[in-house]
Write an enzyme that holds these catalytic residues in place. Structure first.
Site, PDB file in Angstrom:
ATOM      1  CG  ASN A 191      43.232  28.668  30.884  1.00 40.16           C
ATOM      2  OD1 ASN A 191      43.631  27.522  31.061  1.00 40.16           O
ATOM      3  ND2 ASN A 191      42.454  29.298  31.751  1.00 40.16           N
ATOM      4  CB  SER A 215      32.171  38.269  33.583  1.00 40.57           C
ATOM      5  OG  SER A 215      32.552  39.602  33.787  1.00 40.57           O
ATOM      6  CE1 TYR A 258      37.242  36.857  33.286  1.00 41.50           C
ATOM      7  CE2 TYR A 258      36.239  39.039  33.297  1.00 41.50           C
ATOM      8  CZ  TYR A 258      36.287  37.737  33.756  1.00 41.50           C
ATOM      9  OH  TYR A 258      35.348  37.313  34.669  1.00 41.50           O
ATOM     10  CE  LYS A 278      34.664  34.328  32.329  1.00 42.19           C
ATOM     11  NZ  LYS A 278      34.664  32.934  32.798  1.00 42.19           N
ATOM     12  CG  PHE A 319      26.990  42.626  38.061  1.00 41.92           C
ATOM     13  CD1 PHE A 319      26.253  41.585  37.488  1.00 41.92           C
ATOM     14  CD2 PHE A 319      26.951  43.855  37.449  1.00 41.92           C
ATOM     15  CE1 PHE A 319      25.482  41.783  36.341  1.00 41.92           C
ATOM     16  CE2 PHE A 319      26.181  44.069  36.305  1.00 41.92           C
ATOM     17  CZ  PHE A 319      25.450  43.037  35.757  1.00 41.92           C
TER      18      PHE A 319
HETATM   19  C1  UD1 Z   1      35.950  42.557  36.339  1.00 41.95           C
HETATM   20  C2  UD1 Z   1      34.563  42.221  35.861  1.00 41.95           C
HETATM   21  C3  UD1 Z   1      33.889  41.252  36.831  1.00 41.95           C
HETATM   22  C4  UD1 Z   1      34.771  40.031  37.062  1.00 41.95           C
HETATM   23  C5  UD1 Z   1      36.145  40.494  37.530  1.00 41.95           C
HETATM   24  C6  UD1 Z   1      37.094  39.323  37.620  1.00 41.95           C
HETATM   25  C7  UD1 Z   1      33.848  44.273  34.781  1.00 41.95           C
HETATM   26  C8  UD1 Z   1      32.965  45.449  34.829  1.00 41.95           C
HETATM   27  N1  UD1 Z   1      33.770  43.427  35.797  1.00 41.95           N
HETATM   28  O1  UD1 Z   1      35.822  43.258  37.524  1.00 41.95           O
HETATM   29  O2  UD1 Z   1      32.662  40.829  36.289  1.00 41.95           O
HETATM   30  O3  UD1 Z   1      34.212  39.224  38.038  1.00 41.95           O
HETATM   31  O4  UD1 Z   1      36.698  41.382  36.571  1.00 41.95           O
HETATM   32  O5  UD1 Z   1      38.343  39.748  38.012  1.00 41.95           O
HETATM   33  O6  UD1 Z   1      34.602  44.075  33.842  1.00 41.95           O
HETATM   34  N2  UD1 Z   1      40.385  49.270  41.358  1.00 41.95           N
HETATM   35  C9  UD1 Z   1      41.178  50.276  41.841  1.00 41.95           C
HETATM   36  N3  UD1 Z   1      42.404  49.932  42.325  1.00 41.95           N
HETATM   37  C10 UD1 Z   1      42.868  48.649  42.337  1.00 41.95           C
HETATM   38  C11 UD1 Z   1      42.028  47.619  41.831  1.00 41.95           C
HETATM   39  C12 UD1 Z   1      40.794  47.966  41.349  1.00 41.95           C
HETATM   40  O7  UD1 Z   1      40.814  51.451  41.845  1.00 41.95           O
HETATM   41  O8  UD1 Z   1      44.003  48.429  42.760  1.00 41.95           O
HETATM   42  C13 UD1 Z   1      39.058  49.622  40.849  1.00 41.95           C
HETATM   43  C14 UD1 Z   1      38.886  49.272  39.390  1.00 41.95           C
HETATM   44  O9  UD1 Z   1      39.276  50.328  38.559  1.00 41.95           O
HETATM   45  C15 UD1 Z   1      37.379  49.032  39.335  1.00 41.95           C
HETATM   46  C16 UD1 Z   1      37.045  48.491  40.706  1.00 41.95           C
HETATM   47  O10 UD1 Z   1      38.125  48.855  41.559  1.00 41.95           O
HETATM   48  O11 UD1 Z   1      36.703  50.243  39.168  1.00 41.95           O
HETATM   49  C17 UD1 Z   1      36.895  46.989  40.741  1.00 41.95           C
HETATM   50  O12 UD1 Z   1      38.022  46.410  40.102  1.00 41.95           O
HETATM   51  P1  UD1 Z   1      38.290  44.840  40.140  1.00 41.95           P
HETATM   52  O13 UD1 Z   1      38.101  44.343  41.515  1.00 41.95           O
HETATM   53  O14 UD1 Z   1      39.596  44.591  39.480  1.00 41.95           O
HETATM   54  O15 UD1 Z   1      37.121  44.232  39.314  1.00 41.95           O
HETATM   55  P2  UD1 Z   1      36.582  44.591  37.819  1.00 41.95           P
HETATM   56  O16 UD1 Z   1      37.723  44.783  36.897  1.00 41.95           O
HETATM   57  O17 UD1 Z   1      35.561  45.658  37.938  1.00 41.95           O
END
Ligand code: UD1
Length: 345
Positions: free
Chosen positions: A107, A132, A157, A161, A186
């Protein structure tokens, strides 16, 4: 109706989270015709209604899959005066990409290739790509600058990018008239300050902030993925950035290209606030601004997660004259306002 004489900007994924907020900025800050393309794979047409209510402006939209090259060429060839393309449409769930990598490669890359080919054929010279910070992988030195060497991506993913950026770099090298800006987001969070539009995942969200707001209204349950990382409180560190600041950067990047302020035909910018925030700190900010205590549990680490990452954003500030305006509390408050509006619907 939009005038036929104005220059047109194509926004792919315009019904999605960042796309919709960017259309709002385009409609309120520029005079371009805006045409959105979205197949609603993770969004609904309601976004368009919301954009129109907020801006009181009209724009056109097309519903097709960018991976279908025939449709793409047929539909876009009818549009006159396309001056730029902002390409958001892509899958974006790190965990989903870990379990279903081919979905992401097919995709995210086919749609990009089709669009670039069309842009080349039609001599559309300005292209903005949603990249990203996941391209950095587990970077050794923080904050990361645009010069920080890319590590192996932690998820497919992030890899799409990295490959997307490489493809655009090669296309730009081969075509000196083609100009691109790669924006490394970010962690975009929050909602339009009006609270009338925000993130609206169709399925159970994977991103932290929608899970927080849904947990606060009893529609989800929050698990913090790991509290044993080598960070100040053991949870992962990210650079959360308000979606309207991200959207504003797109307008600035577009004008930067159109006014030919770019020094090279491919430019790269980090879009973050520069502040590293832990998951537990994000939760505290939400609790403070909403006045709601969150029930959460601590769970195991999530596969594909990097430990800590935040941006050095000096280049975007200098070159694009961009300054993120919203604080972490603003991000959480706007996301909460949006969730409450959804509840009231
Ligand atoms: C990732 C990418 C970001 C992108 C995004 C798109 C990285 C570092 N960043 O964000 O650039 O825009 O994907 O989706 O790869 N968390 C929890 N519990 C939850 C969900 C998340 O603890 O239920 C924590 C995750 O472990 C992480 C943080 O919250 O540490 C943010 O997670 P999330 O919002 O999913 O974004 P990233 O994976 O960091």
């Amino acid at each position: 109706m939009p005038s036929q004489n104005l220059s047109t900007i194509i926004v792919t994924g315009g019904a999605g989270y960042i796309g919709s907020h960017t259309i709002i900025e385009l409609l309120t800050k520029t005079n371009y015709n805006v045409i959105s393309i979205d197949n609603f794979s993770n969004s609904t047409a309601k976004s368009y209604q919301r954009i129109k209510e907020i801006t009181n402006k009209s724009f056109e939209s097309l519903d097709f899959d960018l991976c279908n090259e025939n449709q793409l060429v047929t539909q876009l060839s009818k549009i006159k005066n396309i001056i730029g393309i902002i390409h958001f449409a892509a899958y974006k769930s790190v965990p989903e990409s870990v379990t279903n990598p081919l979905l992401y490669y097919i995709n995210n890359l086919n749609s990009l290739n089709n669009l670039l080919k069309f842009a080349q054929e039609q001599k559309i010279e300005n292209f903005i790509f949603s990249s990203s910070c996941s391209v950095y992988g587990n970077a050794e030195n923080l904050p990361v600058t645009e010069e920080t060497p890319l590590k192996k991506a932690e998820s497919s993913y992030g890899h799409t990018k990295q490959i997307g950026e490489d493809i655009i770099n090669f296309v730009c090298k081969a075509n000196p008239n083609f100009n691109a800006v790669l924006l490394r987001y970010f962690n975009p969070v929050g909602a339009h300050p009006s609270g009338k539009i925000g993130e609206f995942p169709l399925n159970r969200p994977n991103n932290l902030v929608p899970i927080i707001t849904q947990t606060a209204v009893g529609k989800n349950s929050l698990t913090v993925f790991g509290n044993d990382f080598d960070t100040r409180d053991g949870s992962c560190i990210r650079d959360y950035i308000h979606v309207s600041d991200i959207a504003d950067a797109h307008v600035k990047a577009l004008n930067y290209l159109i006014e030919r302020k770019n020094k090279n035909n491919v430019s790269l910018f980090n879009l973050g606030t520069g502040n590293g925030v832990s998951v537990l700190e994000a939760i505290k900010s939400f609790e403070k601004v909403s006045g709601k205590k969150l029930n959460y549990t601590i769970g195991p680490r999530r596969e594909g997660d990097v430990v800590a990452i935040y941006a050095n954003n000096n280049l975007a500030k200098k070159e694009l004259n961009w300054n993120p305006e919203f604080s972490l509390d603003d991000m959480m408050l706007s996301a909460w306002k949006w969730q409450l509006n959804l509840e009231a619907e």
